[in-house]
Design a protein around this motif. Structure first.
Motif, PDB file in Angstrom:
ATOM      1  N   MET A 223       0.835  -1.203   0.000  1.00 51.77           N
ATOM      2  CA  MET A 223       0.000   0.000   0.000  1.00 51.77           C
ATOM      3  C   MET A 223       0.870   1.254   0.000  1.00 51.77           C
ATOM      4  SD  MET A 223      -2.781   1.113   2.918  1.00 51.77           S
ATOM      5  CE  MET A 223      -3.450  -0.544   2.914  1.00 51.77           C
ATOM      6  N   ILE A 224       1.925   1.255   0.802  1.00 51.66           N
ATOM      7  CA  ILE A 224       2.828   2.401   0.858  1.00 51.66           C
ATOM      8  C   ILE A 224       3.499   2.632  -0.486  1.00 51.66           C
ATOM      9  CG2 ILE A 224       4.954   3.294   1.889  1.00 51.66           C
ATOM     10  CD1 ILE A 224       4.166   1.799   4.466  1.00 51.66           C
ATOM     11  N   THR A 225       4.054   1.580  -1.084  1.00 52.60           N
ATOM     12  CA  THR A 225       4.792   1.759  -2.337  1.00 52.60           C
ATOM     13  C   THR A 225       3.857   2.117  -3.484  1.00 52.60           C
ATOM     14  OG1 THR A 225       4.724  -0.636  -2.775  1.00 52.60           O
ATOM     15  CG2 THR A 225       6.641   0.219  -1.628  1.00 52.60           C
ATOM     16  N   GLU A 226       2.680   1.500  -3.551  1.00 52.40           N
ATOM     17  CA  GLU A 226       1.735   1.818  -4.620  1.00 52.40           C
ATOM     18  C   GLU A 226       1.232   3.251  -4.483  1.00 52.40           C
ATOM     19  OE1 GLU A 226       0.755  -0.121  -7.289  1.00 52.40           O
ATOM     20  OE2 GLU A 226       2.341  -1.483  -6.649  1.00 52.40           O
ATOM     21  N   ASN A 227       0.948   3.662  -3.267  1.00 55.40           N
ATOM     22  CA  ASN A 227       0.497   5.030  -3.041  1.00 55.40           C
ATOM     23  C   ASN A 227       1.586   6.026  -3.432  1.00 55.40           C
ATOM     24  OD1 ASN A 227      -2.004   6.314  -1.517  1.00 55.40           O
ATOM     25  ND2 ASN A 227      -0.225   7.521  -0.943  1.00 55.40           N
ATOM     26  N   GLY A 252       6.283  -2.063  14.446  1.00 55.86           N
ATOM     27  CA  GLY A 252       7.528  -2.424  15.108  1.00 55.86           C
ATOM     28  C   GLY A 252       7.643  -3.904  15.400  1.00 55.86           C
ATOM     29  N   GLN A 253       6.571  -4.672  15.162  1.00 52.44           N
ATOM     30  CA  GLN A 253       6.668  -6.125  15.272  1.00 52.44           C
ATOM     31  C   GLN A 253       7.628  -6.626  14.184  1.00 52.44           C
ATOM     32  OE1 GLN A 253       5.180  -7.968  17.642  1.00 52.44           O
ATOM     33  NE2 GLN A 253       3.964  -6.308  18.551  1.00 52.44           N
ATOM     34  N   PRO A 254       8.519  -7.572  14.481  1.00 54.50           N
ATOM     35  CA  PRO A 254       9.609  -7.905  13.550  1.00 54.50           C
ATOM     36  C   PRO A 254       9.167  -8.204  12.122  1.00 54.50           C
ATOM     37  CG  PRO A 254      10.033  -8.900  15.677  1.00 54.50           C
ATOM     38  CD  PRO A 254       8.666  -8.288  15.761  1.00 54.50           C
ATOM     39  N   TYR A 255       8.130  -9.020  11.930  1.00 58.36           N
ATOM     40  CA  TYR A 255       7.760  -9.380  10.561  1.00 58.36           C
ATOM     41  C   TYR A 255       7.149  -8.198   9.814  1.00 58.36           C
ATOM     42  CZ  TYR A 255       2.791  -9.896  11.896  1.00 58.36           C
ATOM     43  OH  TYR A 255       1.504  -9.682  12.330  1.00 58.36           O
ATOM     44  N   ARG A 256       6.479  -7.307  10.535  1.00 60.47           N
ATOM     45  CA  ARG A 256       5.948  -6.109   9.878  1.00 60.47           C
ATOM     46  C   ARG A 256       7.070  -5.108   9.612  1.00 60.47           C
ATOM     47  NH1 ARG A 256       1.418  -6.141  13.916  1.00 60.47           N
ATOM     48  NH2 ARG A 256      -0.271  -7.350  12.989  1.00 60.47           N
ATOM     49  N   LEU A 257       8.018  -5.013  10.514  1.00 59.85           N
ATOM     50  CA  LEU A 257       9.140  -4.103  10.316  1.00 59.85           C
ATOM     51  C   LEU A 257       9.941  -4.495   9.077  1.00 59.85           C
ATOM     52  CD1 LEU A 257      10.550  -1.660  11.787  1.00 59.85           C
ATOM     53  CD2 LEU A 257      12.169  -3.365  12.655  1.00 59.85           C
ATOM     54  N   ARG A 258      10.072  -5.791   8.862  1.00 64.49           N
ATOM     55  CA  ARG A 258      10.819  -6.258   7.697  1.00 64.49           C
ATOM     56  C   ARG A 258      10.135  -5.827   6.399  1.00 64.49           C
ATOM     57  NH1 ARG A 258      15.065  -9.345   7.652  1.00 64.49           N
ATOM     58  NH2 ARG A 258      15.688 -10.509   5.785  1.00 64.49           N
ATOM     59  N   ALA A 259       8.819  -5.948   6.352  1.00 59.21           N
ATOM     60  CA  ALA A 259       8.084  -5.504   5.173  1.00 59.21           C
ATOM     61  C   ALA A 259       8.142  -3.990   5.029  1.00 59.21           C
ATOM     62  CB  ALA A 259       6.637  -5.994   5.246  1.00 59.21           C
ATOM     63  N   LEU A 260       8.018  -3.279   6.156  1.00 58.48           N
ATOM     64  CA  LEU A 260       8.084  -1.814   6.128  1.00 58.48           C
ATOM     65  C   LEU A 260       9.436  -1.350   5.611  1.00 58.48           C
ATOM     66  CD1 LEU A 260       6.846   0.973   6.890  1.00 58.48           C
ATOM     67  CD2 LEU A 260       7.854   0.650   9.168  1.00 58.48           C
ATOM     68  N   ARG A 261      10.514  -2.038   5.998  1.00 62.54           N
ATOM     69  CA  ARG A 261      11.846  -1.647   5.544  1.00 62.54           C
ATOM     70  C   ARG A 261      11.903  -1.607   4.013  1.00 62.54           C
ATOM     71  NH1 ARG A 261      14.540  -4.886   8.306  1.00 62.54           N
ATOM     72  NH2 ARG A 261      15.414  -3.452   9.853  1.00 62.54           N
ATOM     73  N   GLY A 262      11.317  -2.590   3.372  1.00 64.37           N
ATOM     74  CA  GLY A 262      11.324  -2.607   1.916  1.00 64.37           C
ATOM     75  C   GLY A 262      10.571  -1.436   1.321  1.00 64.37           C
ATOM     76  N   ALA A 263       9.428  -1.098   1.921  1.00 66.81           N
ATOM     77  CA  ALA A 263       8.623   0.014   1.402  1.00 66.81           C
ATOM     78  C   ALA A 263       9.341   1.341   1.583  1.00 66.81           C
ATOM     79  CB  ALA A 263       7.267   0.038   2.088  1.00 66.81           C
ATOM     80  N   LEU A 264       9.935   1.560   2.748  1.00 63.66           N
ATOM     81  CA  LEU A 264      10.620   2.827   2.986  1.00 63.66           C
ATOM     82  C   LEU A 264      11.912   2.920   2.169  1.00 63.66           C
ATOM     83  CD1 LEU A 264      10.083   3.434   6.804  1.00 63.66           C
ATOM     84  CD2 LEU A 264       8.676   4.145   4.853  1.00 63.66           C
ATOM     85  N   ALA A 265      12.572   1.796   1.943  1.00 62.32           N
ATOM     86  CA  ALA A 265      13.761   1.810   1.085  1.00 62.32           C
ATOM     87  C   ALA A 265      13.386   2.187  -0.343  1.00 62.32           C
ATOM     88  CB  ALA A 265      14.440   0.444   1.117  1.00 62.32           C
ATOM     89  N   HIS A 266      12.213   1.754  -0.782  1.00 58.33           N
ATOM     90  CA  HIS A 266      11.715   2.110  -2.113  1.00 58.33           C
ATOM     91  C   HIS A 266      11.565   3.621  -2.242  1.00 58.33           C
ATOM     92  CE1 HIS A 266       9.309   1.667  -5.810  1.00 58.33           C
ATOM     93  NE2 HIS A 266       8.479   2.556  -5.283  1.00 58.33           N
TER      94      HIS A 266
END
Length: 295
Positions: A223-227, A252-266
């Motif tokens: 959702m973050i990257t598409e937006n 901040g939960q580990p598995y969500r943070l991992r996905a968030l890292r990819g979106a913010l890196a994008h």
């Protein structure tokens, strides 16, 4: 038939507005709104991982507290890794509960904006005098710790009374994040002059997405990257604001943070094309440079 209205701003379609640019000629401003929240134990409001039982609701209280003890620190590491600034939307109770966390954001140079006293309460149902006192207390606590009063405000639970914008302007606030009606900053009328409404997302926001709609970690990251990609295309024609609303006890939960890292890196990879900034910097640019270009 004329329906009841609020009188805070006029209708103006986004396609009919004056052109303006962000610093450096950029057209898309992006900011991260990191919500740091403290909750009462054994009472009051709070987001729920699972339906709460009788108080004390240990499961949901402890889940939320994970954000301040662990998740927020992991998020600071992520922000440092990607060299991203943040606007911290802080309950004033955080200064007494987790002063080290507030100091860490201060050391990063992050903006601290007002976010009430605690998300265990709503200000919208308060009498005017009580709401004024809440705003004054939260503002004074932040000012004492940070050496300056906050410029922006996000109400806990986006809860407003009929006079909240008036009270914020009277307390010296320059912008509010409560109204999600636009992709550009909009001037709002108050009895103390105007206040700026800066777009704060209720879609690209982990509470509605993950807690309410039950979207998964990767779905929220997508959702973050598409937006972002769509708004970057749209911004070729006019300047826009994209906010991303984050809560450490959720992303901040580990598995969500991992996905968030990819979106913010994008997003970080496109920093030469967009203005990655803080909400307060957007507010100052609007007040000082482009005030007459805004709706």
């Amino acid at each position: 038939m004329t329906l009841p209205g609020h009188g805070r701003y006029d209708y103006e379609p986004i396609t009919a507005r004056r052109s303006f640019c962000w610093p450096g000629g950029r057209r898309l401003a992006v900011y991260l709104g990191v919500n740091l929240e403290h909750f009462a134990f054994g009472g009051g409001l709070g987001a729920e991982l699972a339906p709460g039982g009788p108080q004390p609701d240990v499961l949901n209280y402890a889940w939320r507290d994970y954000g301040n003890r662990v998740g927020a620190w992991r998020m600071i590491g992520l922000l440092d890794q990607l060299d991203l600034p943040a606007t911290v939307l802080a309950n004033s109770a955080m200064y007494g509960y987790a002063p080290d966390l507030m100091a860490a954001h201060r050391a990063r140079g992050d903006e601290i904006a007002g976010h009430g006293r605690s998300n265990a309460e709503r200000q919208g149902g308060m009498p005017e005098a009580a709401e004024r006192a809440l705003i004054a207390e939260a503002t004074a606590t932040i000012a004492a710790a940070e050496g300056r009063a906050p410029e922006g405000w996000l109400s806990p639970w986006i809860s407003e009374s009929r006079v909240t914008p008036d009270l914020l302007a009277e307390a010296g606030y320059r912008y509010t994040l409560n109204w999600c009606m636009d992709d550009q900053p909009v001037w709002m009328r108050t009895r103390a002059g105007r206040i700026l409404s800066i777009p704060y997302p209720q879609e690209v926001n982990d509470i509605p997405a993950i807690v309410a709609r039950k979207d998964g970690a990767q779905a929220f990251a997508d959702m973050i990257t598409e937006n972002f990609d769509e708004m970057l295309e749209q911004s070729a024609g006019q300047s826009l604001v994209m906010g991303i609303a984050l809560h450490p006890y959720i992303v901040g939960q580990p598995y969500r943070l991992r996905a968030l890292r990819g979106a913010l890196a994008h997003i970080a990879a496109r920093r030469d094309e967009v203005w990655i900034t803080r909400a307060g910097d957007i507010s100052r640019h609007c007040h000082d440079e482009i005030a007459d270009s805004l709706a």
